[in-house]
Design a protein around this motif. Sequence first.
Motif, PDB file in Angstrom:
ATOM      1  N   UNK A  55       0.796  -1.218   0.000  1.00  0.00           N
ATOM      2  CA  UNK A  55       0.000   0.000   0.000  1.00  0.00           C
ATOM      3  C   UNK A  55       0.834   1.276   0.000  1.00  0.00           C
ATOM      4  N   UNK A  56       2.142   1.158   0.064  1.00  0.00           N
ATOM      5  CA  UNK A  56       3.012   2.339   0.040  1.00  0.00           C
ATOM      6  C   UNK A  56       2.855   3.112  -1.267  1.00  0.00           C
ATOM      7  N   UNK A  57       2.599   2.406  -2.369  1.00  0.00           N
ATOM      8  CA  UNK A  57       2.439   3.095  -3.653  1.00  0.00           C
ATOM      9  C   UNK A  57       1.203   3.993  -3.647  1.00  0.00           C
ATOM     10  N   UNK A  58       0.137   3.565  -2.960  1.00  0.00           N
ATOM     11  CA  UNK A  58      -1.061   4.402  -2.861  1.00  0.00           C
ATOM     12  C   UNK A  58      -0.763   5.674  -2.071  1.00  0.00           C
ATOM     13  N   UNK A  59       0.019   5.531  -1.026  1.00  0.00           N
ATOM     14  CA  UNK A  59       0.378   6.690  -0.216  1.00  0.00           C
ATOM     15  C   UNK A  59       1.217   7.677  -1.040  1.00  0.00           C
ATOM     16  N   UNK A  60       2.208   7.147  -1.768  1.00  0.00           N
ATOM     17  CA  UNK A  60       3.049   8.018  -2.594  1.00  0.00           C
ATOM     18  C   UNK A  60       2.222   8.724  -3.666  1.00  0.00           C
ATOM     19  N   UNK A  61       1.295   8.008  -4.281  1.00  0.00           N
ATOM     20  CA  UNK A  61       0.466   8.595  -5.326  1.00  0.00           C
ATOM     21  C   UNK A  61      -0.410   9.710  -4.760  1.00  0.00           C
ATOM     22  N   UNK A  62      -0.980   9.501  -3.593  1.00  0.00           N
ATOM     23  CA  UNK A  62      -1.824  10.535  -2.990  1.00  0.00           C
ATOM     24  C   UNK A  62      -0.986  11.734  -2.546  1.00  0.00           C
ATOM     25  N   UNK A  63       0.206  11.484  -2.025  1.00  0.00           N
ATOM     26  CA  UNK A  63       1.082  12.595  -1.661  1.00  0.00           C
ATOM     27  C   UNK A  63       1.475  13.397  -2.900  1.00  0.00           C
ATOM     28  N   UNK A  64       1.758  12.710  -3.992  1.00  0.00           N
ATOM     29  CA  UNK A  64       2.095  13.390  -5.244  1.00  0.00           C
ATOM     30  C   UNK A  64       0.902  14.190  -5.750  1.00  0.00           C
ATOM     31  N   UNK A  65      -0.309  13.649  -5.608  1.00  0.00           N
ATOM     32  CA  UNK A  65      -1.518  14.367  -6.028  1.00  0.00           C
ATOM     33  C   UNK A  65      -1.690  15.655  -5.215  1.00  0.00           C
ATOM     34  N   UNK A  66      -1.451  15.570  -3.915  1.00  0.00           N
ATOM     35  CA  UNK A  66      -1.565  16.748  -3.057  1.00  0.00           C
ATOM     36  C   UNK A  66      -0.493  17.783  -3.410  1.00  0.00           C
ATOM     37  N   UNK A  67       0.705  17.313  -3.719  1.00  0.00           N
ATOM     38  CA  UNK A  67       1.767  18.229  -4.126  1.00  0.00           C
ATOM     39  C   UNK A  67       1.381  18.967  -5.411  1.00  0.00           C
ATOM     40  N   UNK A  68       0.820  18.245  -6.366  1.00  0.00           N
ATOM     41  CA  UNK A  68       0.424  18.842  -7.636  1.00  0.00           C
ATOM     42  C   UNK A  68      -0.708  19.835  -7.438  1.00  0.00           C
ATOM     43  N   UNK A  70      -1.264  21.542  -4.886  1.00  0.00           N
ATOM     44  CA  UNK A  70      -0.710  22.689  -4.178  1.00  0.00           C
ATOM     45  C   UNK A  70       0.217  23.536  -5.031  1.00  0.00           C
ATOM     46  N   UNK A  71       0.321  23.237  -6.302  1.00  0.00           N
ATOM     47  CA  UNK A  71       1.180  24.015  -7.189  1.00  0.00           C
ATOM     48  C   UNK A  71       2.247  23.177  -7.856  1.00  0.00           C
ATOM     49  N   UNK A  72       2.589  22.067  -7.223  1.00  0.00           N
ATOM     50  CA  UNK A  72       3.551  21.147  -7.809  1.00  0.00           C
ATOM     51  C   UNK A  72       4.893  21.780  -8.121  1.00  0.00           C
ATOM     52  N   UNK A  73       5.514  21.243  -9.147  1.00  0.00           N
ATOM     53  CA  UNK A  73       6.823  21.738  -9.551  1.00  0.00           C
ATOM     54  C   UNK A  73       6.752  22.499 -10.877  1.00  0.00           C
TER      55      UNK A  73
END
Length: 89
Positions: A55-68, A70-73
């Motif tokens: 389930x770590x991949x789901x966590x990383x994907x959701x964190x990446x979604x939140x980063x994006x 929020x403005x992302x890179x």
Amino acid sequence: MEIPTTAATTATPQDRALREAAKELEVNFLAEMLKSAKLGEAPEAFGGGAGENQFASFMRLEQARQMTEGGGIGLAESLFHALKERIDD
């Protein structure tokens, strides 16, 4: 009271779909970067077992979604403009 117009309110359905696709590309890129940084991996001594690793991949994907969201890179915006330019030509 007049509602201010922004790019989001004046965008065509095609532009909105293109922007969403660009955001998803940024999300997946950031998720891979977080994976490379070993974010979410269980430490060997005190790991949570196979379930945590699965389930770590789901966590990383959701964190990446939140980063994006929020403005992302800025990758999504660059992709959007590059793709839009190709469509408009």
